[in-house]
Scaffold this active site. Structure first.
Site, PDB file in Angstrom:
ATOM      1  N   ARG A  92       3.233 -10.410  -3.589  1.00 21.97           N
ATOM      2  CA  ARG A  92       3.474  -9.052  -3.109  1.00 21.97           C
ATOM      3  C   ARG A  92       4.444  -9.112  -1.934  1.00 21.97           C
ATOM      4  O   ARG A  92       4.362 -10.007  -1.088  1.00 21.97           O
ATOM      5  CB  ARG A  92       2.160  -8.376  -2.678  1.00 21.97           C
ATOM      6  N   ASP A 113      10.834 -12.534  -5.589  1.00 17.47           N
ATOM      7  CA  ASP A 113      10.744 -11.646  -6.747  1.00 17.47           C
ATOM      8  C   ASP A 113      10.140 -10.314  -6.334  1.00 17.47           C
ATOM      9  O   ASP A 113      10.078  -9.393  -7.135  1.00 17.47           O
ATOM     10  CB  ASP A 113       9.882 -12.292  -7.845  1.00 17.47           C
ATOM     11  N   GLU A 147      10.297  -2.571  -1.681  1.00 19.07           N
ATOM     12  CA  GLU A 147      10.895  -2.536  -3.012  1.00 19.07           C
ATOM     13  C   GLU A 147      10.711  -1.215  -3.740  1.00 19.07           C
ATOM     14  O   GLU A 147      11.415  -0.941  -4.717  1.00 19.07           O
ATOM     15  CB  GLU A 147      10.312  -3.655  -3.881  1.00 19.07           C
ATOM     16  N   HIS A 179      11.262  -8.089  -9.241  1.00 19.48           N
ATOM     17  CA  HIS A 179       9.868  -7.998  -9.680  1.00 19.48           C
ATOM     18  C   HIS A 179       9.766  -8.198 -11.195  1.00 19.48           C
ATOM     19  O   HIS A 179       9.142  -7.417 -11.910  1.00 19.48           O
ATOM     20  CB  HIS A 179       9.256  -6.651  -9.274  1.00 19.48           C
TER      21      HIS A 179
END
Length: 336
Positions: A236, A260, A265, A297
Site C-alpha cells: 500500500r 507499484d 495514487e 498498481h
C-alpha cells in the site's frame, strides 16, 4: 441481488460477469465507470449491494447515504479495506466483505520483476536500444545471488517472495509483529525492523496499511537502511513516506526504488492521463530519477488473480443474499 459496481474497467466487467454466470447468473450487476465518493454515492440508488475497489472513497457520509438507500452490503474486490470507515459501517449495520487472498504469486512475481528490472536497469536499456543507443554505461547491476533480502510482512505474498528469492540464492530475513506459521516453517530469520533495514541489500514491503504501518518507511527508517539499498513497495502506498524516499534518493541512501503503489495514487492510477499535465509535483519528481521504477498498481493484474477476485466477490454477495452473512466479512467487533 441488485449490485452496483463502481470504478469499473473493461476487465472488471469481463471477470465479474463470468463469475456471476458461473454462479447461475443470479445477481444483477450494474457497472459504473465513476469512482465512489460522496458525490457519486447516489448512483447506487435502488441497489441492495455496492461493489467497490481500492481507490473508492468509502467514508462515513458515503456509508450513511447507502444506509439511507437500504443498501446492506459493501463488497470490496480487494484485500485491503483501509479506504472504508469501518466504525461507521458497524454503527449503520452495513456488512463489509473483502477478498482476503487471490493470487499471492501474481504480486510476488511482479515484485521480483521490479527487483530484477531495477538491478539490471532493464527499463533504461529498453528505451536506449529503441533509440539506437547500445552503450552499457550506467547499466551496471549486481548479482542477486548471495544478497540479503528483507521481507517486511510474511503473509502469503511475503512468503511467496521469500521462496522466489531463496531460489536466486539470496539470504532472506523477515520482520513481522506476529511471525507467521509459514515463515517459521520456512526457517525465516525474524529480525527487528531496525536490524532488517541495516542488514538488507533489498527491502520489500508486503504488509497491510494500518495506523501502525503508515509511513513505516519514513526518514528515520531510510537513515537506518544499508546505504545504496533497493526498496520495493507493492503493498500500500502510504507505507512509504514519499518525501523521505525522495530525500533518500537524492542523498544516495536509497540506491534503487520500485513502487507499484503510491500514497496519493487515487488521483492517478487506473486512469489514462497521457494527454494531461501531472498535477502531483511529488509524483512528478519521482519520475525524474533514473533509478526509480513506477508501475501503476498492476502487481495483482493477472488472469488468475482477476478470476479469483471476481469469484470471491460473487461468492460474498451470494452468501450474503442467502444467509445474511458474507463469506469473508471484515470484522468490526473490536471497533468502538
Amino acid at each position: 441481488m441488485h449490485v452496483v459496481v463502481f470504478s469499473t474497467k473493461p476487465y472488471d466487467r469481463q471477470f465479474l460477469e463470468a463469475a456471476n454466470a458461473g454462479d447461475g447468473g443470479r445477481h444483477r450487476l450494474v457497472f459504473l465507470e465513476a469512482r465512489l465518493s460522496a458525490e457519486t454515492a447516489g448512483l447506487a440508488k435502488g441497489a441492495e449491494a455496492v461493489c467497490a475497489f481500492v481507490n473508492d472513497h468509502v467514508d462515513a457520509p458515503v456509508l450513511e447515504a447507502f444506509a439511507g438507500m437500504g443498501i446492506r452490503l459493501l463488497a470490496l474486490r480487494s484485500a485491503g479495506f483501509n479506504n472504508v470507515d469501518l466504525v461507521a459501517a458497524r454503527r449503520l449495520g452495513l456488512t463489509v466483505a473483502r477478498v482476503p487472498a487471490y493470487s499471492p504469486e501474481s504480486v510476488a512475481e511482479h515484485t521480483v520483476a521490479m527487483m530484477l528490472s531495477l538491478n539490471r536497469r532493464i527499463h533504461r536499456a529498453y528505451n536506449r536500444v529503441r533509440e539506437g543507443n547500445f552503450a552499457l554505461d550506467g547499466l551496471l547491476g549486481f548479482d542477486m545471488h548471495g544478497r540479503t533480502v528483507g521481507v517486511v510482512g510474511t503473509g502469503r505474498i511475503g512468503l511467496a517472495v521469500a521462496r522466489i528469492m531463496r531460489g536466486f540464492g539470496c539470504t532472506v530475513v523477515a520482520h513481522d509483529p506476529v511471525p507467521s506459521e509459514g515463515g517459521l516453517a520456512m526457517g525465516l530469520d525474524y529480525l527487528s525492523m531496525e536490524d532488517l533495514l541495516a542488514r538488507s541489500d533489498i527491502v520489500t514491503l508486503h504488509c497491510p496499511l494500518t495506523p501502525a504501518t503508515r509511513h513505516l518507511i519514513d526518514a528515520a527508517a531510510v537513515a537506518r537502511m544499508r546505504r545504496g539499498a533497493m526498496l520495493v513497495n507493492t503493498s500500500r502506498g502510504a507505507i512509504v513516506d514519499t518525501r523521505a524516499a525522495i530525500a533518500g534518493l537524492k542523498s544516495g541512501q536509497v540506491g534503487l526504488l520500485g513502487l507499484d503503489v503510491y500514497e496519493e495514487e487515487a488521483d492517478l492510477f487506473f486512469e489514462d492521463l497521457s494527454d494531461q499535465m501531472l498535477q502531483d509535483d511529488i509524483f512528478a519528481r519521482l519520475l525524474t530519477f533514473p533509478n526509480v521504477l513506477v508501475t501503476a498498481h498492476q502487481a495483482f493484474f493477472t488472469t488468475e488473480a482477476l478470476t479469483a477476485i471476481a469469484e470471491t466477490t460473487i461468492a460474498n454477495i451470494t452468501s450474503f443474499a442467502e444467509t445474511g452473512r458474507a463469506t469473508h466479512e471484515v470484522s468490526t467487533e473490536k471497533l468502538a
